[in-house]
Design an enzyme around this catalytic site. Structure first.
Site, short mmCIF file in Angstrom:
data_model
loop_
_atom_site.label_atom_id
_atom_site.label_comp_id
_atom_site.label_asym_id
_atom_site.label_seq_id
_atom_site.Cartn_x
_atom_site.Cartn_y
_atom_site.Cartn_z
N GLY A 88 36.23 5.09 -8.68
CA GLY A 88 36.24 3.96 -9.61
C GLY A 88 34.96 3.94 -10.43
O GLY A 88 34.38 4.97 -10.72
N LEU A 89 34.55 2.73 -10.79
CA LEU A 89 33.35 2.52 -11.60
C LEU A 89 33.38 3.32 -12.89
O LEU A 89 32.41 3.97 -13.26
CB LEU A 89 32.09 2.85 -10.80
CG LEU A 89 31.75 1.85 -9.69
CD1 LEU A 89 30.51 2.29 -8.97
CD2 LEU A 89 31.57 0.46 -10.25
N CYS A 90 34.53 3.33 -13.54
CA CYS A 90 34.58 4.02 -14.81
C CYS A 90 35.26 3.13 -15.85
O CYS A 90 36.05 3.57 -16.67
CB CYS A 90 35.28 5.37 -14.70
SG CYS A 90 36.77 5.32 -13.73
N GLY A 91 34.96 1.86 -15.79
CA GLY A 91 35.45 0.93 -16.80
C GLY A 91 36.96 0.81 -16.78
O GLY A 91 37.58 0.79 -15.73
#
Lengths: 293, 150
Positions: A87-90
């Site tokens: 995750g952590l990709c907008g």
């Protein structure tokens, strides 16, 4: 005062988060560069293959291949959805999934069932949450897709298509247009059409060359079209990998900037609280002195 | 730039360009046997089989030597290729293949293991027969390529 301590604590944690997001951005930038290099390295193969297909279709009257046939009576389709494992990709995964779901709904409203082949942990958990069925889930293709990993997927799709089990195959992924721009697309993979084969051909019409063919053009096409399909799917995976890193880069930059802003605000709050406290103490002391005098 | 007796040769896999050089002789495994290419060959599109690709490029340290095919004054690249296509046009040879590995990168143990696995495959129909035969051929050729080095 308690208030001051809370602000210090928060500022510290925001600082830590900023450190993490900044590092993640740097990592994403490095990975993006590597992914972009891989994408560039894979271009010559695709281009050459398109050129070969063009050469061959120039040599044969009309192309008639099992991969180009339409099965209109078959009410089943396949969709490969490419999402990321991390995750952590907008909005990267959300955007891909948001384009995949309407596609599935549209097909099912026409009475066509879709088999979803989900790639990436994020998509799997989203579809589980929606309780939508998935025929296949794979998480082994990371941000460095290898041709050997993608090939079985393409082969499976072609096999089922030729057998007439599915009428079409689509790929939902994030198309990489530029560093600043990526677009979620649902690309038709099968059946092949003249348009999709000539997609990469922006070059001006080439002069006609009399080729020697070994074996016969039709037999060559038998090999060439599956190869073209495989490489098209592979391109999708590579594009998705590049887009993922770009999305993460942008997301982490935004996070770092937001953390910096927050630190500024918190520092201001802290200073004000400190000032207030000092003033209060001073007032206390002065009050005490006055009372004694 | 190509000298009068060399032509451009590039070996491309889906993942990257493996080789790009001027060669004066290339032998590649065509689907029906080995095929050699010299300078100024007529345009051809050819299907590849599984086998060994040999690329002879002129020795840059001896530019004065006349470089005929097999004259010995050459540097050789030996690669294992697994299917694909070859195209010659405008004095350029392009080899498109799914897999191209330099002989030095191959490992004897891995190839040996692959051979054992290939032999253990069960034949149930025509498709599995060809798969098995291809796998065996692949492993055997890799083994043959590795052996001279070890």
């Amino acid at each position: 005062m308690a208030n001051r301590r809370i602000i210090v604590k928060r500022r510290k944690s925001v600082r830590n988060i900023r450190k993490i997001t900044r590092t993640m951005r740097l990592i994403a930038t490095a990975r993006f560069q590597a992914a972009l290099n891989r994408a560039t390295a894979s271009k010559p193969y695709t281009e050459k293959l398109a050129e070969l297909v063009a050469d061959l279709s120039g040599a044969t009257e009309s192309i008639d291949h099992p991969l180009m046939q339409t099965h209109e009576d078959v009410k089943r389709s396949a969709l490969v959805v490419i999402t990321s494992n991390r995750g952590l990709c907008g909005g990267y995964n959300a955007n891909v999934l948001r384009s995949a779901v309407p596609h599935l709904d549209e097909l099912s409203s026409r009475g066509v069932e879709s088999d979803v082949q989900m790639v990436g942990k994020k998509g799997i958990s989203y579809f589980r949450f929606l309780r939508r069925p998935m025929v296949e889930q794979s998480t082994h293709i990371g941000d460095r897709p290898r041709f050997d990993d993608v090939e079985p997927i393409a082969n499976g799709l072609m096999d089922r298509f030729v057998k007439g089990e599915i009428a079409s195959a689509y790929v939902a992924y994030m198309k990489f247009l530029s560093v600043g721009k990526q677009r979620p697309v649902v690309m038709p993979l099968l059946p092949l059409t003249q348009d999709t084969l000539g997609e990469d051909e922006e070059a001006p019409p080439r002069r006609h060359v009399e080729f020697e063919f070994s074996p016969q053009p039709m037999a060559l096409l038998d090999e060439l079209l599956p190869a073209a399909t495989r490489v098209r799917l592979f391109q999708c995976f590579i594009d998705a990998a590049v887009s993922e890193q770009t999305a993460r880069m942008v997301a982490m930059k935004a996070a770092t900037d937001a953390a910096s802003d927050m630190i500024t605000t918190l520092t201001r709050q802290y200073n004000r609280a400190r000032q207030t406290q000092i003033t209060m103490e001073l007032l206390d002391i002065i009050g005490g002195v006055n009372a004694l005098a | 730039m190509a000298t009068p007796d060399t032509f451009q040769c590039s070996v491309i896999t889906p993942e990257r360009k493996v080789l790009e050089c001027d060669a004066n002789f290339v032998a590649f495994p065509a689907h029906d046997g080995e095929m050699g290419v010299l300078n100024r060959r007529a345009p051809i599109v050819c299907k590849l089989g599984i086998g060994v690709l040999r690329v002879e490029i002129p020795d840059p340290s001896r530019p004065d030597v006349r470089r005929d095919k097999g004259a010995g004054e050459t540097v050789k690249h030996v690669l294992f290729v697994d299917g694909g296509f070859a195209q010659v046009v405008d004095n350029r040879l392009t080899i498109l293949t799914q897999q191209a590995r330099k002989a030095d990168d191959l490992e004897a143990t891995a190839a040996g293991q692959a051979l054992i696995e290939a032999r253990a495959m069960k034949i149930t129909d025509d498709a599995s027969f060809t798969t098995r035969a291809d796998a065996i051929q692949r492993a055997q050729i890799q083994l043959k390529l590795v052996k001279p080095a070890s």
